[in-house]
Design an enzyme around this catalytic site. Structure first.
Site, short mmCIF file in Angstrom:
data_model
loop_
_atom_site.label_atom_id
_atom_site.label_comp_id
_atom_site.label_asym_id
_atom_site.label_seq_id
_atom_site.Cartn_x
_atom_site.Cartn_y
_atom_site.Cartn_z
N ASP A 88 0.41 17.10 9.45
CA ASP A 88 1.03 17.42 8.05
C ASP A 88 1.60 18.46 8.19
OD1 ASP A 88 -0.80 15.25 7.66
OD2 ASP A 88 -2.26 16.51 6.57
N GLU A 132 -5.97 19.56 4.86
CA GLU A 132 -5.01 18.63 4.94
C GLU A 132 -3.81 19.02 4.07
OE1 GLU A 132 -6.68 14.78 6.54
OE2 GLU A 132 -7.17 14.96 4.54
N TRP A 134 -10.25 8.89 -0.44
CA TRP A 134 -10.70 8.09 0.81
C TRP A 134 -12.07 7.47 0.68
CZ3 TRP A 134 -6.99 5.92 3.58
CH2 TRP A 134 -5.81 6.72 3.85
N TRP A 143 0.71 -1.17 0.05
CA TRP A 143 -0.09 0.12 -0.05
C TRP A 143 0.84 1.25 0.14
CZ3 TRP A 143 -4.96 1.87 0.54
CH2 TRP A 143 -5.15 3.19 0.98
N LYS A 144 0.41 2.40 -0.77
CA LYS A 144 0.97 3.52 -0.47
C LYS A 144 -0.28 4.67 -0.50
CE LYS A 144 2.60 6.56 -3.30
NZ LYS A 144 1.77 7.67 -3.30
N ASN A 145 -0.10 5.88 0.09
CA ASN A 145 -1.15 6.72 0.02
C ASN A 145 -0.15 8.24 -0.10
OD1 ASN A 145 -0.98 5.97 3.04
ND2 ASN A 145 -1.94 7.99 3.28
N ASP A 146 -0.09 9.10 0.79
CA ASP A 146 0.27 10.38 0.56
C ASP A 146 1.59 10.38 0.06
OD1 ASP A 146 -2.04 10.89 2.15
OD2 ASP A 146 -1.19 12.27 3.22
#
Length: 541
Positions: free
Chosen positions: A208, A256, A346, A79-82
């Site tokens: 963040d 964000e 999301w 998995w990856k996100n930001d």
């Protein structure tokens, strides 16, 4: 933003989109002709594919067809996100991103994984740089890395310092900022103790951190996401931070992944830009990267207008970061920046066909070059174009020249991942565009183009992750009086990115077309048009 990445309702496909169509797609003519395509001339060079990526693709191909993107960055596994803002070190960009090696076991929590690139097209995986769960504070969320050339923090000149959000004690309700540092060029990091460098003052959203160097005043400046406020903080040494003010804007959800930078416009004007990932879907606005142009005196940001502009108008360009554009010698271009974002949302983050066949969930947009331009009304906006480095990876070019269309024209060309550019011109017309990844029977396709006074990208007639059916067609304003529009559209196995005219408006959306849906068609509504200088390019990365 948080690094949540457990599994929830994972399935290879969420649905086969219904046959109902919306907006301009409802008016597409049913009849179709077939156009001949000239013999392709493959003149561009081919680069060696990333070995890790190739190995994964080869293994998956033995059992099922691969949905791994051909020329977009994808996580090697899990998995990856930001994305985390890349930094320039030793002649290359070092790109960190949130990564969960335990995604398929259902365990949440992310580390920072590293990939390096010289041209922002081809990336080399360097593994986890900042591990999770190495201290009692748990996993790492989003933050930012800086190169401390002046040794302000005391870790040595050129040390890489990361300020990152963590939530001690687990859960998500106690967000604080912590420091990690590297003395090997950002390859590995050491924690600077377990105490926060910026404790939580008692608020729910406090995350963040984005740190920049304010050379004019000899200090560091942090922007921080604090619900509907972006907080500003100062530091001399990256270890102690003082709150100095904030920028507030409500109505677009929690702000964000804030961003702050200075850029010089084409007319020589210098502007500051404040950005944030935001959710404006409830009021008919995007769920991507909102930004304001204005001025910044080191403490206070003053916006030119109260309403934000958006760097993308599709459904899936989130947690975007911008970063310095440098040449091979490392010189910074003051008139341009690069940008990259997570191609997901999301609302449906765990739904993708890449899970079963390729063993991963996580794709980025292409890197964009972003410039500041002045509009006819005197305001300024950010224009985007795909990074020029893509030109070095063209493996095949199909030049169609000028194509006249009245209705729907199915081309002989077939492909899964490619770029198509064209300028559509007309004298009298209601709408025009392209049907991308069209099925053999014409029933499934992605539609991109203009209709009346808006440009649109519609994914309703192909498989996609939005089971609600609410987020299928994105719109941006368009003035049809000029009788022309330039479109540059990037199509890959799970995404479409459409750049309109000079890139003031961009639409990015996830799509999961069947791999047998390879046709391409041009269409017009309410008149005829000429698709001028139409060129298709394929890439090998």
């Amino acid at each position: 933003m948080p690094g949540f990445s457990g599994t929830s309702g994972i399935s290879r496909r969420a649905l086969l989109a219904g046959s109902a169509v919306g907006g301009a797609a409802a008016l597409l003519p049913a009849g179709a002709a077939t156009a001949a395509v000239p013999k392709p001339q493959a003149t561009a060079r081919t680069k060696d594919r990333n070995p890790d990526k190739a190995e994964v693709a080869a293994k998956s191909a033995a059992s099922c067809a691969s949905y791994r993107a051909d020329y977009h960055f994808t996580v090697p596994d899990q998995w990856k996100n930001d994305p985390q803002r890349p930094v320039w070190i030793d002649g290359e960009y070092r790109y960190y991103y949130l990564y969960n090696a335990d995604y398929f076991t259902g365990v949440v929590g992310t580390a920072w994984r590293l990939a390096t690139s010289k041209d922002l097209v081809s990336f080399t995986d360097r593994g986890v740089a900042v591990p999770k769960d190495t201290t009692s504070n748990g996993d790492l969320w989003s933050g930012s890395a800086v190169v401390d050339t002046g040794n302000t923090a005391g870790f040595g000149a050129g040390a890489v310092v990361v300020i990152v959000t963590m939530s001690p004690g687990g859960g998500t309700d106690h967000q604080e900022q912590f420091l990690y540092y590297s003395t090997d060029g950002g390859l590995t990091f050491t924690n600077h103790g377990t105490d926060p460098v910026l404790p939580n003052p008692g608020v729910a959203d406090f995350r963040d951190p984005k740190v920049i160097r304010d050379e004019d005043r000899g200090r560091w400046v942090m922007t921080l996401a604090e619900n509907d406020k972006i907080g500003f903080y100062h530091s001399d040494d990256l270890k102690s931070w003082s709150y100095v003010g904030g920028f507030i804007h409500d109505g677009i959800g929690v702000l964000e992944c804030p961003d702050l930078f200075r850029i010089t416009a084409g007319d020589g004007a210098v502007k500051w830009v404040l950005g944030a990932s935001a959710n404006g879907k409830g009021s008919g606005l995007p769920n991507t990267y909102a930004y304001w142009t204005g001025s910044f005196d080191g403490t206070t940001f003053t916006a030119d207008t109260s309403d934000p502009q958006w760097l993308d108008h599709g459904w899936d360009w989130y947690a975007g970061v911008t970063f310095e554009k440098r040449d091979a010698s490392g010189t910074v271009d003051q008139a341009a920046r690069y940008a990259i974002a997570w191609v997901n949302n999301w609302d449906y983050a765990n739904t993708t066909p890449t899970i079963d066949c390729d063993g991963f969930n996580g794709t980025d947009s292409v890197v964009r070059e972003v410039t500041l331009k002045k509009a006819s009304d005197g305001t300024y906006y950010l224009a985007s174009q795909p990074v020029a480095g893509l030109d070095s990876y063209v493996s095949r070019t199909v030049d169609l020249g000028d194509v006249s269309v009245d209705g729907t024209l199915v081309l002989d060309y077939t492909g899964i991942s490619y770029e198509v550019t064209t300028e559509i011109t007309w004298s009298e017309l209601t709408g025009a565009g392209l049907q991308l990844r069209r099925s053999p029977d014409g029933g499934r396709h992605i539609d991109a183009g203009i209709y009346a006074d808006y440009a649109f990208l519609n994914r309703r007639n192909t498989v996609n992750a939005d089971t609600s059916g609410n987020w299928q067609e994105s719109h941006t304003p368009f003035d049809p009086s000029g009788g022309s529009v330039k479109l540059r559209i990037l199509v890959d196995r799970t995404s479409v990115e459409m750049f309109v005219d000079d890139g003031r408006h961009v639409h990015t959306s996830q799509v999961f077309p069947y791999l047998l849906d390879t046709r391409l068609a041009l269409f017009t509504i309410g008149g005829s048009a000429v698709f001028r200088d139409t060129v298709i390019r394929e890439f090998s990365v």
